[in-house]
Design a protein around this motif. Sequence first.
Motif, short mmCIF file in Angstrom:
data_model
loop_
_atom_site.label_atom_id
_atom_site.label_comp_id
_atom_site.label_asym_id
_atom_site.label_seq_id
_atom_site.Cartn_x
_atom_site.Cartn_y
_atom_site.Cartn_z
N ILE A 543 -3.02 82.85 59.85
CA ILE A 543 -3.44 81.73 60.71
C ILE A 543 -4.93 81.47 60.55
O ILE A 543 -5.38 80.33 60.37
N VAL A 544 -5.72 82.58 60.56
CA VAL A 544 -7.18 82.46 60.42
C VAL A 544 -7.52 81.88 59.05
O VAL A 544 -8.39 81.00 58.92
N THR A 545 -6.81 82.33 58.01
CA THR A 545 -7.05 81.84 56.64
C THR A 545 -6.74 80.35 56.55
O THR A 545 -7.50 79.58 55.94
N MET A 546 -5.63 79.97 57.17
CA MET A 546 -5.23 78.56 57.15
C MET A 546 -6.29 77.69 57.84
O MET A 546 -6.65 76.62 57.36
N LEU A 547 -6.82 78.21 58.96
CA LEU A 547 -7.86 77.47 59.68
C LEU A 547 -9.12 77.35 58.85
O LEU A 547 -9.78 76.31 58.83
N GLN A 548 -9.47 78.45 58.14
CA GLN A 548 -10.69 78.43 57.35
C GLN A 548 -10.57 77.53 56.12
O GLN A 548 -11.52 76.84 55.75
N TYR A 549 -9.40 77.51 55.49
CA TYR A 549 -9.19 76.68 54.31
C TYR A 549 -9.15 75.18 54.67
O TYR A 549 -9.52 74.33 53.88
N ASN A 550 -8.65 74.85 55.87
CA ASN A 550 -8.40 73.46 56.25
C ASN A 550 -9.30 73.00 57.39
O ASN A 550 -8.93 72.13 58.18
N ASN A 551 -10.49 73.59 57.48
CA ASN A 551 -11.34 73.31 58.66
C ASN A 551 -11.79 71.84 58.71
O ASN A 551 -11.87 71.24 59.78
N LEU A 552 -12.08 71.18 57.55
CA LEU A 552 -12.53 69.79 57.55
C LEU A 552 -11.40 68.85 57.98
O LEU A 552 -11.60 67.95 58.80
N LYS A 553 -10.22 69.11 57.46
CA LYS A 553 -9.06 68.29 57.84
C LYS A 553 -8.76 68.43 59.33
O LYS A 553 -8.46 67.46 60.01
N ILE A 554 -8.86 69.66 59.80
CA ILE A 554 -8.57 69.91 61.22
C ILE A 554 -9.62 69.21 62.09
O ILE A 554 -9.32 68.60 63.13
N TYR A 555 -10.91 69.27 61.60
CA TYR A 555 -11.99 68.63 62.35
C TYR A 555 -11.76 67.11 62.44
O TYR A 555 -11.89 66.51 63.51
N LEU A 556 -11.41 66.51 61.30
CA LEU A 556 -11.18 65.05 61.27
C LEU A 556 -9.95 64.67 62.10
O LEU A 556 -9.92 63.64 62.76
N LEU A 557 -8.92 65.60 62.04
CA LEU A 557 -7.70 65.34 62.82
C LEU A 557 -8.00 65.38 64.31
O LEU A 557 -7.52 64.55 65.09
#
Length: 573
Positions: A543-557
């Motif tokens: 979960i932490v890895t997924m958050l770290q890899y996709n942090n920009l997408k998550i931020y924009l989302l």
Amino acid sequence: MCFLSFVFLFFLSISLFSLNLYMLLKELVIFIEWEVVSLNSSMVVMTMLFDWMSLLFMSFVLLISSLVIYYSKEYMMNDYNINRFIILVLLFVCSMMLLIISPNLISILLGWDGLGLVSYCLVIYFQNMKSYNAGMLTVLSNRVGDVALLMAIAWMLNYGSWNYIFWLEMMKSSFEMMMIGSLIVLAAMTKSAQIPFSSWLPAAMAAPTPVSALVHSSTLVTAGVYLLIRFNVLLVDTFLGQFLLLLSGLTMFMSGLGANFEFDLKKIIALSTLSQLGLMMSVLSMGYWKLAFFHLLSHALFKALLFMCAGAIIHNMGDSQDIRGMGALGIHMPLTCVCFNISNLALCGMPFLAGFYSKDLILEMVLMSYINFFSFFLFFFSTGLTVCYSLRLVYYSMSGELNCYTLNLLNDEGWIMLKGMMGLTFMSIVGGSVLSWLIFPSPLMICLPSYLKYLTLIVCLLGGFIGYFVSKINLFFVNKSLLMYHKSYFMGSMWFMPILSTYGILNKPLKMGNIMIKGFDQGWSEFLGSQNLIDSMIFKSKIVTMLQYNNLKIYLLLFLLWVSILFSLMILI
């Protein structure tokens, strides 16, 4: 180092023997109290007792150990660690010295534990799996006796002193002293390998042959007998003495029977030691402590010689110990075989050799004693068995043709080994008579009818005849039948005692351990503990890895969500 140790021990032995003669003549006893350290009112005092018994025993131990070390110079010649071996043997002898001169249970424990520890180091000397197993069996069997001795020390606190020699006579009927006596008997039974602790003695044959010569003659196994000789007043006319008489008689019988079914040269001699230890213990339990001490010393001489001769034979046979592969050794190794036969005859009680003076006297005193028929049978039947297995051993190793499968260069051993053996051969011939004159200055009056007087001789001759007859006639069809196989296995395996001491004790704990591993370490403990922990950590790290890899997408989302929520709120307003 071998030669220096030999010279030092030999001259020390001669000096102690001379001092013993003087003290025996003058009836002197020296009791030394040495204050090792003093702190305010507390003192650590080392006590030493020098009487005729301790000095005589020490001189014999030093004589045998000096000749064994001299013998080892050639026997262990190819060993790179020979100096370590000699140091271990010297430590062994020092531990025995400490035990002999101690009238105090604490210093006895130091010598006792020293013997146990160094014997373990010597049994595992050749460092293979068989040696390790034998060493563990030896040391763990002896730990039972060590614990008994520690408990006896705790019980001695009732008297305010650990110098048992002061309290034995006056307190022998008290409950505390009977408890101490019981624990001392248990300790002596473990060290001297009486039933049910007999299995470690043949296992200790994994040690080098010079060590076996020392252990089986005058050091480790005799420590228990010597301790009981010092505590002999607690055995006379008590239940403890009767109990010990039964167990030691059965040990004597069992080991004599087992030796007749054994084919390993060293194990046959080890079982003969066990038989003689049973004889000493049973005589001691009847109250004849001087006779037990006499047999202890005379037995030490010829048993050390027997092992040294066995070592020379094993060396020549290419390290083979199976007596079925021997034969006609008298032609190829005449001097070694002369020494071997003298020690064997002394063991059998051949008249005017060392063993005769003690064995014959013991059996005649047994005939005069008030004992039951079962004990009487055990004494005399075991004596017959001794001659039986001795003659069987001589028949297999010295008669007929050489039975080797490979070509061996057989010759008499080197002069160093032969000199050591010849020194003990001389003592095996004259030692018994000299000891009988020293220990019993006036002859004992033994009045027996002629048929009882000749009974010992008849039993020995009958045992020898049976031993020769069984060896000569090939009882192939009897030995190989299923019925006789089980009987011979039962008798030859010391009544299944080694199996009971190993598999019998280990089987249940190992099964329980297996269940515990399956149920706990590989069961719910694994599921809730390490395995569950690692699963949850992997899941959370994903979960932490997924958050770290996709942090920009998550931020924009999240920004898009925030804008849409804000827009929807504006419409509602």
